[in-house]
Design a protein around this motif. Structure first.
Motif, PDB file in Angstrom:
ATOM      1  N   CYS A 151       0.823  -1.219   0.000  1.00  0.00           N
ATOM      2  CA  CYS A 151       0.000   0.000   0.000  1.00  0.00           C
ATOM      3  C   CYS A 151       0.850   1.258   0.000  1.00  0.00           C
ATOM      4  N   ARG A 152       0.233   2.383  -0.350  1.00  0.00           N
ATOM      5  CA  ARG A 152       0.924   3.678  -0.380  1.00  0.00           C
ATOM      6  C   ARG A 152       1.132   4.227   1.032  1.00  0.00           C
ATOM      7  N   ARG A 153       0.126   4.053   1.883  1.00  0.00           N
ATOM      8  CA  ARG A 153       0.213   4.483   3.277  1.00  0.00           C
ATOM      9  C   ARG A 153      -0.534   3.470   4.146  1.00  0.00           C
ATOM     10  N   VAL A 154      -0.082   3.320   5.390  1.00  0.00           N
ATOM     11  CA  VAL A 154      -0.771   2.490   6.380  1.00  0.00           C
ATOM     12  C   VAL A 154      -1.221   3.390   7.519  1.00  0.00           C
ATOM     13  N   ILE A 155      -2.439   3.161   7.981  1.00  0.00           N
ATOM     14  CA  ILE A 155      -2.983   3.930   9.101  1.00  0.00           C
ATOM     15  C   ILE A 155      -3.113   3.004  10.298  1.00  0.00           C
ATOM     16  N   ALA A 156      -2.571   3.421  11.425  1.00  0.00           N
ATOM     17  CA  ALA A 156      -2.698   2.687  12.684  1.00  0.00           C
ATOM     18  C   ALA A 156      -3.632   3.473  13.607  1.00  0.00           C
ATOM     19  N   PRO A 157      -4.529   2.785  14.313  1.00  0.00           N
ATOM     20  CA  PRO A 157      -5.461   3.503  15.191  1.00  0.00           C
ATOM     21  C   PRO A 157      -4.813   4.018  16.471  1.00  0.00           C
ATOM     22  N   SER A 158      -3.582   3.573  16.769  1.00  0.00           N
ATOM     23  CA  SER A 158      -2.921   4.010  17.999  1.00  0.00           C
ATOM     24  C   SER A 158      -1.407   3.920  17.817  1.00  0.00           C
ATOM     25  N   GLU A 159      -0.683   4.615  18.689  1.00  0.00           N
ATOM     26  CA  GLU A 159       0.779   4.575  18.648  1.00  0.00           C
ATOM     27  C   GLU A 159       1.292   3.172  18.930  1.00  0.00           C
ATOM     28  N   SER A 160       0.621   2.442  19.823  1.00  0.00           N
ATOM     29  CA  SER A 160       1.044   1.077  20.138  1.00  0.00           C
ATOM     30  C   SER A 160       1.028   0.209  18.896  1.00  0.00           C
ATOM     31  N   ILE A 161      -0.015   0.324  18.097  1.00  0.00           N
ATOM     32  CA  ILE A 161      -0.127  -0.494  16.891  1.00  0.00           C
ATOM     33  C   ILE A 161       0.890  -0.043  15.850  1.00  0.00           C
ATOM     34  N   ALA A 162       1.139   1.247  15.743  1.00  0.00           N
ATOM     35  CA  ALA A 162       2.152   1.736  14.801  1.00  0.00           C
ATOM     36  C   ALA A 162       3.519   1.137  15.129  1.00  0.00           C
ATOM     37  N   LYS A 167       7.705  -3.143  14.072  1.00  0.00           N
ATOM     38  CA  LYS A 167       8.442  -4.284  14.611  1.00  0.00           C
ATOM     39  C   LYS A 167       8.210  -5.542  13.777  1.00  0.00           C
ATOM     40  N   ARG A 168       7.009  -5.664  13.216  1.00  0.00           N
ATOM     41  CA  ARG A 168       6.670  -6.844  12.424  1.00  0.00           C
ATOM     42  C   ARG A 168       7.156  -6.760  10.979  1.00  0.00           C
ATOM     43  N   GLY A 169       7.694  -5.617  10.582  1.00  0.00           N
ATOM     44  CA  GLY A 169       8.276  -5.524   9.252  1.00  0.00           C
ATOM     45  C   GLY A 169       7.521  -4.675   8.259  1.00  0.00           C
ATOM     46  N   VAL A 170       6.585  -3.859   8.715  1.00  0.00           N
ATOM     47  CA  VAL A 170       5.892  -2.950   7.804  1.00  0.00           C
ATOM     48  C   VAL A 170       6.829  -1.799   7.473  1.00  0.00           C
ATOM     49  N   THR A 171       7.123  -1.632   6.190  1.00  0.00           N
ATOM     50  CA  THR A 171       8.027  -0.567   5.753  1.00  0.00           C
ATOM     51  C   THR A 171       7.280   0.592   5.099  1.00  0.00           C
ATOM     52  N   THR A 172       6.019   0.393   4.752  1.00  0.00           N
ATOM     53  CA  THR A 172       5.205   1.481   4.206  1.00  0.00           C
ATOM     54  C   THR A 172       5.065   2.575   5.261  1.00  0.00           C
ATOM     55  N   PRO A 173       5.142   3.857   4.879  1.00  0.00           N
ATOM     56  CA  PRO A 173       4.945   4.927   5.862  1.00  0.00           C
ATOM     57  C   PRO A 173       3.631   4.754   6.618  1.00  0.00           C
ATOM     58  N   CYS A 174       3.712   4.832   7.941  1.00  0.00           N
ATOM     59  CA  CYS A 174       2.557   4.588   8.811  1.00  0.00           C
ATOM     60  C   CYS A 174       2.183   5.864   9.545  1.00  0.00           C
ATOM     61  N   ARG A 175       0.895   6.176   9.568  1.00  0.00           N
ATOM     62  CA  ARG A 175       0.385   7.359  10.262  1.00  0.00           C
ATOM     63  C   ARG A 175      -0.660   6.932  11.287  1.00  0.00           C
ATOM     64  N   VAL A 176      -0.688   7.594  12.428  1.00  0.00           N
ATOM     65  CA  VAL A 176      -1.639   7.258  13.499  1.00  0.00           C
ATOM     66  C   VAL A 176      -2.880   8.130  13.376  1.00  0.00           C
ATOM     67  N   VAL A 177      -4.027   7.487  13.190  1.00  0.00           N
ATOM     68  CA  VAL A 177      -5.305   8.200  13.099  1.00  0.00           C
ATOM     69  C   VAL A 177      -6.353   7.390  13.874  1.00  0.00           C
ATOM     70  N   PRO A 178      -6.649   7.756  15.112  1.00  0.00           N
ATOM     71  CA  PRO A 178      -7.694   7.042  15.855  1.00  0.00           C
ATOM     72  C   PRO A 178      -9.082   7.388  15.329  1.00  0.00           C
ATOM     73  N   THR A 179     -10.016   6.481  15.512  1.00  0.00           N
ATOM     74  CA  THR A 179     -11.402   6.766  15.156  1.00  0.00           C
ATOM     75  C   THR A 179     -11.957   7.811  16.113  1.00  0.00           C
ATOM     76  N   GLY A 180     -12.616   8.819  15.576  1.00  0.00           N
ATOM     77  CA  GLY A 180     -13.130   9.893  16.410  1.00  0.00           C
ATOM     78  C   GLY A 180     -14.415   9.524  17.141  1.00  0.00           C
ATOM     79  N   VAL A 181     -14.645  10.206  18.235  1.00  0.00           N
ATOM     80  CA  VAL A 181     -15.825   9.988  19.077  1.00  0.00           C
ATOM     81  C   VAL A 181     -16.642  11.278  19.121  1.00  0.00           C
ATOM     82  N   ASP A 182     -17.952  11.127  19.046  1.00  0.00           N
ATOM     83  CA  ASP A 182     -18.863  12.271  19.133  1.00  0.00           C
ATOM     84  C   ASP A 182     -18.978  12.682  20.597  1.00  0.00           C
TER      85      ASP A 182
END
Length: 432
Positions: A151-162, A167-182
């Motif tokens: 993929c062109r970009r990977v989105i992680a919902p949290s810093e822990s997952i990023a 650590k698992r070998g994802v080399t695609t640039p990863c950005r942290v974007v959590p799901t928003g809450v109302d």
């Protein structure tokens, strides 16, 4: 922007990924973007229930192997025609499997950037498929990792997952974007009305949990802790909202402990019942270690609820120990969790401090903040790529690109198999 999202689960299914896709799609539309969601069919969904200009349904097998998930079948020709009419600029896949494959093929064929949100720790869900084993767990980890690297970009919902993906070998640039809450919605819950409806006394101290009731949510642990706490708290009540295969086990455990009357189960909630349910609670309990974000934690804090949770990805980004609740070590036992509940119930001043701090925490996860972060990732992915990454395609190049997509998918799957079986079978998969 014109964004096409592919997801294996979507409304009216209730779950974290379905909710995340729906929230982001709505918020992006409110900001002037066009969003088309490609999702499986769902039982009870009828023509006219949703806007066909916003959602394309594809045939699927429902409740695969007893799970809450569906397995899509072959994509119909009308899907491709609908996509031609929509003319997306960017593809966003919310899964690496099933419709994730279709997302990658679509992006490659149309020479569009593809993003992937790693919503789930997939290795925690292998009990839903035959031949569950450490090898199977390593296989799904490898498959998700290899998909991310296509993929062109990977989105992680949290810093822990990023951090875990790197650590698992994802080399695609990863950005942290959590799901928003109302946050506004959850601040307006009417707890007294909800308690009255369920005949919960005003003086009761309500321990609460909301979510899908499934084994991977560590509900056996949570139920044991709640039972131990209710034995000490004479006015303690355990309020559980949600549906799933663990529902009957929770009821059986409370009945077996002689506390059946202290358990209140309300099933699936929607609309105003959701914030009302949170508002009816005094303390929110969460023991899952399989989350990537834990949306219910931010919802609870937006409702002013202190939280007691286990330290795990997702939870540790939201819960700060003794600031807005308690964050116990993953090695904690049900006795430890129950003791934290009992201590919190006895300290009204500390609960009040956690309430105020929780409200401040929730603002960091508002829908407005999250959708702006997602927009930034889309704009970044749409920037011109280095020479050789593709411009316009003639018909021949389009065919080659489609073949390359198929080859990438096949080699990704076989590579994952080889990586999985290349480790001793008695070594468990890495589970953070």
């Amino acid at each position: 922007m014109k964004i096409c999202m592919f997801t294996n689960t979507y409304l009216p299914h209730i779950g974290g990924v379905a909710r995340s896709v729906a929230v982001f799609a709505d918020d992006l539309r409110h900001r002037g973007h066009e969003v088309l969601v490609v999702a499986p069919t769902f039982p009870g969904l009828h023509r006219g229930d949703e806007d066909p200009d916003r959602v394309v349904r594809v045939p699927a097998l429902q409740k695969f192997n007893g799970s809450d998930f569906s397995v899509r079948l072959l994509l119909p020709g009308q899907f491709r025609r609908r996509l031609d009419a929509f003319a997306p600029e960017i593809i966003h896949s919310h899964h690496p499997f099933l419709l994730g494959d279709a997302a990658l093929r679509t992006a490659r064929h149309r020479r569009l950037p593809i993003l992937f949100t790693h919503h789930t720790l997939y290795e925690r869900y292998t009990h839903y498929v035959p031949f569950d084993s450490p090898v199977m767990q390593r296989f799904v980890i490898e498959l998700a990792t290899r998909f991310a690297n296509l993929c062109r970009r990977v989105i992680a919902p949290s810093e822990s997952i990023a951090r875990l993906l790197e650590k698992r070998g994802v080399t695609t640039p990863c950005r942290v974007v959590p799901t928003g809450v109302d946050t506004d919605l959850f601040r307006q819950g009417r707890g007294r009305r909800f308690r009255d409806k369920l005949n919960i006394p005003p003086e009761a101290f309500v321990l609460g949990h909301l979510g899908r009731l499934a084994p991977e949510k560590n509900l056996a642990f949570l139920t044991e802790a709640a039972i131990k706490a209710c034995r000490t708290l004479k006015n303690g009540v355990f309020l559980v909202a949600g549906v799933g295969s663990s529902r009957d086990r929770i009821k059986k455990d409370f009945a077996g402990a002689g506390l059946g009357e202290r358990l209140v189960m309300v099933g699936e909630l929607q609309g105003n019942d959701l914030p009302d349910c949170y508002a009816a609670m005094d303390l929110f309990l969460f023991a899952s270690t399989s989350e990537t974000q834990g949306i219910v934690l931010t919802e609870a804090m937006a409702a002013g609820l202190p939280v007691i949770a286990l330290d795990a990805p997702g939870a540790r980004e939201v819960v700060r120990d003794r600031s807005n609740g308690r964050l116990l070590a993953q090695t904690a036992m049900p006795d430890d969790f129950a003791a934290a509940i009992i201590d919190a119930a006895a300290d009204h001043e500390e609960l009040a401090r956690w309430h105020e701090e929780g409200l401040r925490t929730a603002k960091l996860f508002s829908r407005q903040v999250s959708v702006r972060r997602l927009e930034e990732v889309y704009r970044e992915a749409l920037l011109p790529q280095p020479k050789g990454s593709g411009a316009t395609l003639d018909a021949w190049e389009a065919i080659l690109e489609s073949l390359q997509a198929e080859w990438d998918l096949v080699t990704s799957k076989f590579g994952a198999v080889f990586e999985a079986v290349g480790h001793p079978a008695d070594v468990p998969a890495e589970l953070d």
